[in-house]
Design a protein around this motif. Structure first.
Motif, PDB file in Angstrom:
ATOM      1  N   LYS A 154      96.762   9.488  53.408  1.00 11.45           N
ATOM      2  CA  LYS A 154      97.530   9.879  52.237  1.00 11.45           C
ATOM      3  C   LYS A 154      96.725  10.911  51.456  1.00 11.45           C
ATOM      4  CE  LYS A 154      98.459   5.688  50.551  1.00 11.45           C
ATOM      5  NZ  LYS A 154      99.088   4.608  49.766  1.00 11.45           N
ATOM      6  N   ASP A 155      97.190  12.161  51.524  1.00  7.13           N
ATOM      7  CA  ASP A 155      96.541  13.243  50.790  1.00  7.13           C
ATOM      8  C   ASP A 155      97.617  14.054  50.082  1.00  7.13           C
ATOM      9  OD1 ASP A 155      97.734  14.752  52.801  1.00  7.13           O
ATOM     10  OD2 ASP A 155      95.873  14.961  53.944  1.00  7.13           O
ATOM     11  N   VAL A 156      97.201  15.115  49.418  1.00  6.35           N
ATOM     12  CA  VAL A 156      98.146  15.887  48.608  1.00  6.35           C
ATOM     13  C   VAL A 156      99.263  16.480  49.466  1.00  6.35           C
ATOM     14  CG1 VAL A 156      96.746  17.993  48.742  1.00  6.35           C
ATOM     15  CG2 VAL A 156      98.344  17.672  46.839  1.00  6.35           C
ATOM     16  N   VAL A 157      98.962  16.856  50.708  1.00  6.01           N
ATOM     17  CA  VAL A 157      99.988  17.412  51.595  1.00  6.01           C
ATOM     18  C   VAL A 157     101.067  16.384  51.871  1.00  6.01           C
ATOM     19  CG1 VAL A 157     100.432  18.347  53.897  1.00  6.01           C
ATOM     20  CG2 VAL A 157      98.382  19.051  52.642  1.00  6.01           C
ATOM     21  N   VAL A 158     100.671  15.140  52.099  1.00  9.89           N
ATOM     22  CA  VAL A 158     101.632  14.065  52.361  1.00  9.89           C
ATOM     23  C   VAL A 158     102.542  13.843  51.157  1.00  9.89           C
ATOM     24  CG1 VAL A 158     101.843  11.557  52.687  1.00  9.89           C
ATOM     25  CG2 VAL A 158     100.277  12.891  54.118  1.00  9.89           C
ATOM     26  N   TYR A 159     101.971  13.864  49.964  1.00 13.12           N
ATOM     27  CA  TYR A 159     102.774  13.651  48.760  1.00 13.12           C
ATOM     28  C   TYR A 159     103.747  14.815  48.524  1.00 13.12           C
ATOM     29  CZ  TYR A 159     100.062   9.552  47.560  1.00 13.12           C
ATOM     30  OH  TYR A 159      99.487   8.294  47.574  1.00 13.12           O
ATOM     31  N   VAL A 176     102.693   4.305  42.717  1.00 13.76           N
ATOM     32  CA  VAL A 176     102.126   3.049  42.223  1.00 13.76           C
ATOM     33  C   VAL A 176     101.132   2.521  43.247  1.00 13.76           C
ATOM     34  CG1 VAL A 176     102.634   0.720  41.407  1.00 13.76           C
ATOM     35  CG2 VAL A 176     104.331   2.562  41.075  1.00 13.76           C
ATOM     36  N   GLY A 177      99.875   2.362  42.854  1.00 15.11           N
ATOM     37  CA  GLY A 177      98.896   1.879  43.811  1.00 15.11           C
ATOM     38  C   GLY A 177      97.586   1.454  43.180  1.00 15.11           C
ATOM     39  N   ASN A 178      96.701   0.948  44.029  1.00 12.11           N
ATOM     40  CA  ASN A 178      95.413   0.422  43.584  1.00 12.11           C
ATOM     41  C   ASN A 178      94.244   1.332  43.927  1.00 12.11           C
ATOM     42  OD1 ASN A 178      95.812  -0.440  46.471  1.00 12.11           O
ATOM     43  ND2 ASN A 178      93.705  -1.141  46.177  1.00 12.11           N
ATOM     44  N   SER A 179      94.499   2.389  44.694  1.00 10.96           N
ATOM     45  CA  SER A 179      93.403   3.226  45.171  1.00 10.96           C
ATOM     46  C   SER A 179      93.360   4.564  44.445  1.00 10.96           C
ATOM     47  CB  SER A 179      93.556   3.490  46.678  1.00 10.96           C
ATOM     48  OG  SER A 179      92.659   4.510  47.090  1.00 10.96           O
ATOM     49  N   PRO A 180      92.307   4.830  43.691  1.00 14.43           N
ATOM     50  CA  PRO A 180      92.169   6.158  43.081  1.00 14.43           C
ATOM     51  C   PRO A 180      92.186   7.268  44.130  1.00 14.43           C
ATOM     52  CG  PRO A 180      90.622   4.616  42.079  1.00 14.43           C
ATOM     53  CD  PRO A 180      91.211   3.916  43.277  1.00 14.43           C
ATOM     54  N   LYS A 181      91.515   7.043  45.240  1.00 16.56           N
ATOM     55  CA  LYS A 181      91.354   8.069  46.267  1.00 16.56           C
ATOM     56  C   LYS A 181      92.655   8.399  46.985  1.00 16.56           C
ATOM     57  CE  LYS A 181      88.983   8.931  50.668  1.00 16.56           C
ATOM     58  NZ  LYS A 181      88.037   8.374  51.667  1.00 16.56           N
ATOM     59  N   SER A 182      93.425   7.387  47.368  1.00 13.26           N
ATOM     60  CA  SER A 182      94.601   7.608  48.205  1.00 13.26           C
ATOM     61  C   SER A 182      95.917   7.595  47.451  1.00 13.26           C
ATOM     62  CB  SER A 182      94.663   6.542  49.316  1.00 13.26           C
ATOM     63  OG  SER A 182      93.578   6.676  50.200  1.00 13.26           O
ATOM     64  N   ALA A 194     101.617   8.768  38.135  1.00 13.83           N
ATOM     65  CA  ALA A 194     101.019   7.669  38.888  1.00 13.83           C
ATOM     66  C   ALA A 194     100.835   6.444  38.004  1.00 13.83           C
ATOM     67  CB  ALA A 194      99.678   8.097  39.479  1.00 13.83           C
ATOM     68  N   VAL A 195     100.885   5.285  38.647  1.00 17.25           N
ATOM     69  CA  VAL A 195     100.596   4.012  37.991  1.00 17.25           C
ATOM     70  C   VAL A 195      99.443   3.369  38.739  1.00 17.25           C
ATOM     71  CG1 VAL A 195     101.457   1.762  37.263  1.00 17.25           C
ATOM     72  CG2 VAL A 195     103.026   3.729  37.359  1.00 17.25           C
ATOM     73  N   PHE A 196      98.338   3.167  38.049  1.00 11.61           N
ATOM     74  CA  PHE A 196      97.146   2.574  38.658  1.00 11.61           C
ATOM     75  C   PHE A 196      97.089   1.093  38.311  1.00 11.61           C
ATOM     76  CE2 PHE A 196      92.320   2.040  38.272  1.00 11.61           C
ATOM     77  CZ  PHE A 196      92.172   1.786  39.632  1.00 11.61           C
ATOM     78  N   ILE A 197      97.108   0.256  39.346  1.00  9.35           N
ATOM     79  CA  ILE A 197      96.991  -1.191  39.164  1.00  9.35           C
ATOM     80  C   ILE A 197      95.753  -1.641  39.944  1.00  9.35           C
ATOM     81  CG2 ILE A 197      98.128  -3.432  39.330  1.00  9.35           C
ATOM     82  CD1 ILE A 197     100.792  -1.988  39.536  1.00  9.35           C
ATOM     83  N   TRP A 203      89.002  -1.762  48.795  1.00 10.98           N
ATOM     84  CA  TRP A 203      87.973  -1.295  49.722  1.00 10.98           C
ATOM     85  C   TRP A 203      87.068  -0.294  49.023  1.00 10.98           C
ATOM     86  CZ3 TRP A 203      89.067   2.257  54.533  1.00 10.98           C
ATOM     87  CH2 TRP A 203      87.970   2.224  55.403  1.00 10.98           C
ATOM     88  N   VAL A 204      85.773  -0.435  49.194  1.00 12.19           N
ATOM     89  CA  VAL A 204      84.812   0.430  48.512  1.00 12.19           C
ATOM     90  C   VAL A 204      85.079   1.900  48.822  1.00 12.19           C
ATOM     91  CG1 VAL A 204      83.111   0.219  50.392  1.00 12.19           C
ATOM     92  CG2 VAL A 204      82.365   0.838  48.078  1.00 12.19           C
ATOM     93  N   LEU A 205      85.555   2.214  50.025  1.00 12.88           N
ATOM     94  CA  LEU A 205      85.816   3.597  50.386  1.00 12.88           C
ATOM     95  C   LEU A 205      87.074   4.144  49.734  1.00 12.88           C
ATOM     96  CD1 LEU A 205      84.890   3.574  54.191  1.00 12.88           C
ATOM     97  CD2 LEU A 205      83.443   4.073  52.208  1.00 12.88           C
ATOM     98  N   GLU A 206      87.906   3.258  49.188  1.00 11.92           N
ATOM     99  CA  GLU A 206      89.109   3.693  48.474  1.00 11.92           C
ATOM    100  C   GLU A 206      88.889   3.700  46.961  1.00 11.92           C
ATOM    101  OE1 GLU A 206      91.912   4.845  49.569  1.00 11.92           O
ATOM    102  OE2 GLU A 206      91.548   4.555  51.690  1.00 11.92           O
TER     103      GLU A 206
END
Length: 231
Positions: A154-159, A176-182, A194-197, A203-206
């Motif tokens: 999931k990157d900017v191109v996908v969105y 809506v998601g839990n991962s800042p990165k993805s 975006a909604v950050f929950i 996952w540490v990598l996310e």
């Protein structure tokens, strides 16, 4: 005030149901087996994190990639390949990730059902297609979404592609998601809200990207059920 007639795009793992905690339990069991010859448990986990990051970039996500990472970590720490018996043990650990029942997070089922009455819901999840589809099917939630998208990353191109495919109006669309990165940062780069929950077992990598506290396009909630107060 509730926002009317929005498009809500949901992440799945650790947003709708538990996921990373299964990996964490498998990793703890793995470390129980490999740490004695390693310098210490923290160093062993750090080595595994590096290997997982490299494999995710090359091979994607899912139980088979996780199994590959366990084998490579063992070989790095022990300076020898794992035996057939050891590999079988790692495979058993990886299997626990996909064999457990889907455990919805608190408030998800009733909140989604209520939101579906007022908004268009989409699902966007990344990972191994078969594994992710199995979780979607087992969750009992698929019928609430106008579309389900399973992507390798999931990157900017996908969105941007998602917005184009569904003719989304960015200012009325929320990831809506839990991962800042993805979930959060690439959605914002694509012009979506975006909604950050947060989830305590993300996952540490996310979770290794920081959000801008002054970004008015990001709504941060403490629990999934709070969505009903805003949408």
């Amino acid at each position: 005030m509730r926002r009317d007639r929005q498009v809500l795009v949901f992440d799945a793992d650790d947003t709708l149901w538990e996921n990373n905690i299964r990996f964490e339990r498998a990793i703890e069991a793995f470390l129980d087996q490999v740490v004695p010859p390693a310098p210490d448990r923290a160093a062993a986990r750090a080595a595994l994190d590096v290997i997982e990051a490299a494999n995710a970039a090359t091979h994607g996500y899912g139980a088979q990639v996780f199994l590959r990472s366990l084998g490579e970590c063992f070989e790095q720490l022990h300076r020898r390949p794992a035996t057939a018996a050891e590999l079988a043990g790692f495979a058993a650990l990886a299997a626990t990730i996909t064999t457990a029942e889907v455990e919805l997070l608190p408030g998800v089922a009733e909140t989604l059902a209520s939101l579906a009455e007022r908004h268009q819901l989409l699902l966007l999840t990344k990972g191994d297609r078969a594994e992710q589809q199995a979780k979607v099917d087992a969750s009992g939630l698929a019928g609430l979404f106008a579309a389900v998208h399973i992507v390798p990353e999931k990157d900017v191109v996908v969105y941007r592609r998602l917005a184009e495919q569904h003719t989304l109006t960015p200012e009325r669309t929320w990831m809506v998601g839990n991962s800042p990165k993805s979930d959060i940062l690439p959605a914002r780069l694509a012009g979506l809200n975006a909604v950050f929950i947060p989830h305590q077992h993300t996952w540490v990598l996310e979770n290794d990207a920081e959000l801008d506290p002054h970004d008015g396009g990001v709504l941060q909630l403490a629990a999934f059920a709070e969505l009903g107060e805003h949408f």
